[in-house]
Design a protein around this motif. Structure first.
Motif, PDB file in Angstrom:
ATOM      1  N   HIS A  73      13.611  -7.361  27.661  1.00 37.69           N
ATOM      2  CA  HIS A  73      12.671  -6.737  26.894  1.00 37.69           C
ATOM      3  C   HIS A  73      12.143  -5.568  27.653  1.00 37.69           C
ATOM      4  O   HIS A  73      11.714  -4.547  26.871  1.00 37.69           O
ATOM      5  CB  HIS A  73      11.655  -7.794  26.477  1.00 37.69           C
TER       6      HIS A  73
ATOM      7  N   GLN B 201      13.338 -10.465  22.235  1.00 37.88           N
ATOM      8  CA  GLN B 201      13.453  -9.932  23.514  1.00 37.88           C
ATOM      9  C   GLN B 201      14.426  -8.598  23.264  1.00 37.88           C
ATOM     10  O   GLN B 201      14.149  -7.651  23.975  1.00 37.88           O
ATOM     11  CB  GLN B 201      13.964 -10.807  24.461  1.00 37.88           C
ATOM     12  N   SER B 206       8.300  -9.456  24.760  1.00 39.17           N
ATOM     13  CA  SER B 206       8.211 -10.749  25.510  1.00 39.17           C
ATOM     14  C   SER B 206       7.512 -11.766  24.576  1.00 39.17           C
ATOM     15  O   SER B 206       6.294 -11.882  24.449  1.00 39.17           O
ATOM     16  CB  SER B 206       7.569 -10.541  26.862  1.00 39.17           C
TER      17      SER B 206
END
Ligand SMILES: Nc1ncnc2c1ncn2[C@@H]1O[C@H](COP(=O)(O)OP(=O)(O)OP(=O)(O)O)[C@@H](O)[C@H]1O
Ligand SMILES: [Mg+2]
Lengths: 249, 312
Positions: A73, B201, B206
């Motif tokens: 991410h 993700q 997150s």
């Protein structure tokens, strides 16, 4: 300048070296195709580059910054985005919501608890534009899980585009699409050339040789050749290792 | 044609029914009705809180009774210390629940599926045995509260009907809050992480931070239910956090339909009413209750709320 610089990248599953001291340089703005036989380690490489999978060693530098150890991410947030070979969407969300989520991720905090996200015009407009670009704007309000296989592939690309990547890692975006859908996706990728740096993994050789600025050939976790499409087509080592089966075409 | 009222209509009808219930109790001259209904509303708050993480976040907490207990003991401990204000009881309960949820959630969320269920259960059991060993507060037997919490210095909550309306106001407020959360940016990330965490993700989220935040919000809401439940029973014991009770909360959510906040309220209502009625019929009522639960789950995967939904 190289936007992506990969050095000595390694990964093993048990005794199997899936990525074997791999080096790769991708120039800013190019479309760099990676081809190779089944099981060569192409998807694993994408997983390592994107941060989905950990690496055993080596270096992945994006725009000069070391990415090793950063989770997926956080790599997305600096502009490294990827698509999945096996479609990965939010099946219970509409197509629009799938893409709007990606827009949301890069536009402001998501620790907002009170105002309805479905009414955020800005997110929806950008999401619709991405759906339109890949040719499924008419499916915006359909549940993503109910789309056809080809439409899901188009959605997959729209989601990746909506993250506004500088580097887009595409893992077989054409797999399982119909002729018309594939043409549309090829057209989209052609349109991206120059704006977005692309790493394209693809088995469709016509598409690869039509689109790529450079091609790298991955066999058993190693890049055995890199060059222009013409050079790769004529490389005897590549022909022996990989293209041999397509000699006649 | 839509035969089914929208969720807002269903909520209005349900909460209006709760609002007029005390008048019915007066008409029937049945004061016990308000007592049992207060209990139902407390559990409805807890079920609502659990559904937020279970239904929307995909986190099956099997230890949510711990937060009922934390809320209840906040009342018992502060009351004994001479602090009787409901607002302070709430604050203490919410703060304690937030800390407990933050610590246990951060650890539990490293696991998935059955392991998450087991680890939340284990933490709740630890809380349970902590209060069992707390002899200053009666240990196993718990403590009786001499008085209910006060509101702005007034003992108004001693009146059962006043307490009932206080719980109802809290339930409606928390319901609206939960609905807002599920429709917000935060809610979208929470739901997305349940649907496909890897996808989230891959677009830059997150999931952990959002899941943990939801876990804490849910724990705090359940502690509020615990504060009101302690006031309703005027009695606090470790039984509040017994694992049976955690299971009952899960049953209420499943009964009402997972991921349907109003369903959680309805599920708590019907589960407790069934318990009351079946217990009158036979002492083997858990058997009947189990049978009904099996039928509801078999015939409507969305629980009771699914039975009222338009067929597609
Ligand atoms: N999680 C895993 N555990 C063990 N082995 C794995 C795992 N993932 C991949 N492999 C193995 O690693 C090798 C490379 O797999 P990978 O999916 O990267 O190949 P690929 O080049 O993408 O192939 P394809 O063209 O079929 O998509 C294969 O032999 C595969 O079986
Ligand atoms: Mg692959």
């Amino acid at each position: 300048m190289n936007l992506l610089e990969v050095r000595n990248l390694r990964k093993s599953y048990g005794a199997l070296k899936v990525t074997d001291d791999l080096d790769l340089s991708v120039e800013e703005g190019e479309l760099h195709a990676i081809i190779g036989p089944n099981g060569a380690g192409k998807s694993t490489l994408i997983a390592q580059l994107s941060g989905q999978a950990t690496s055993d060693g080596g270096s992945v530098r994006f725009d000069g910054t070391e990415m090793m150890g950063r989770p997926m991410h956080r790599r997305v947030r600096v502009g490294m985005s990827r698509s999945f070979q096996i479609t990965s969407i939010l099946p219970g969300f509409t197509a629009l919501e799938n893409v709007a989520s990606a827009v949301q991720a890069r536009s402001g905090s998501s620790f907002r608890f009170f105002s309805p996200v479905a009414e955020e015009r800005d997110l929806n407009d950008q999401a619709l534009a991405a759906l339109d670009r890949v040719g499924i704007a008419d499916r915006a309000f359909f549940n993503a899980g109910s789309l056809s296989h080809g439409e899901k592939r188009q959605l997959e690309l729209a989601i990746a585009l909506a993250t506004r990547p500088r580097l887009l890692l595409l893992d077989e975006p054409l797999a399982g699409t119909s002729g018309a859908e594939a043409d549309r996706l090829i057209q989209v990728m052609r349109g991206l050339k120059g704006d977005v740096t692309l790493v394209l993994i693809e088995h469709d050789m016509d598409a690869v040789f039509a689109l790529a600025d450079r091609v790298s050939v991955l066999v058993y976790g190693r890049i055995i050749a890199t060059g222009t499409p013409d050079r790769i087509r004529d490389d005897p080592q590549v022909r022996a290792a990989y293209l041999g089966e397509e000699e006649g075409t | 044609m839509r035969l089914i009222p929208t969720r807002a209509w269903a909520a209005t009808i349900l909460f209006t029914a709760f609002a007029v219930l005390p008048f019915l109790a007066v008409a029937l001259d049945d004061s016990y009705l308000v007592v049992i209904a207060s209990r139902i509303l407390c559990y409805a708050i807890a079920a609502l809180a659990l559904d937020l993480i279970l239904g929307y976040g995909g986190m099956v907490s099997f230890g949510h009774a711990a937060y009922l207990g934390i809320g209840a003991y906040a009342v018992a401990i502060l009351s004994r210390a001479g602090i009787t204000d409901l607002g302070l009881h709430m604050l203490a309960a919410i703060a304690a629940a937030a800390v407990f949820a933050l610590v246990t959630g951060a650890i539990s969320l490293r696991t998935r599926g059955i392991y998450f269920i087991m680890i939340t259960l284990a933490f709740a059991q630890m809380a349970y045995f902590f209060f069992v060993s707390l002899s200053a507060y009666g240990g196993d037997d718990g403590v009786t509260l001499n008085a209910r919490s006060t509101l702005f210095g007034q003992t108004i909550l001693e009146d059962d009907t006043a307490l009932y309306y206080a719980v109802l106001v809290l339930l409606i407020g928390l319901y609206l809050l939960a609905v807002a959360i599920t429709r917000s940016r935060f809610g979208r990330v929470l739901t997305g992480a349940r649907e496909n965490p890897v996808r989230m993700q891959a677009i830059g989220f997150s999931p952990f931070r959002y899941q943990l935040t939801a876990f804490v919000i849910s724990g705090c809401m359940t502690a509020i239910a615990g504060v009101m439940l302690a006031n309703q029973t005027s009695y606090v014991s470790p039984a509040f956090m017994n694992w049976h009770r955690s299971g009952e909360l899960v049953v209420m959510v499943v009964f009402g339909g997972i991921g349907n906040l109003l369903g959680a309220v309805a599920g708590a209502t019907i589960a407790l009413l069934l318990e009351e009625w079946l217990a009158v019929l036979t002492k083997h009522w858990p058997l009947l209750f189990g049978l009904i639960l099996v039928l509801v789950v078999l015939y409507s995967r969305d629980g009771l709320s699914g039975l009222f939904r338009r067929r597609r």
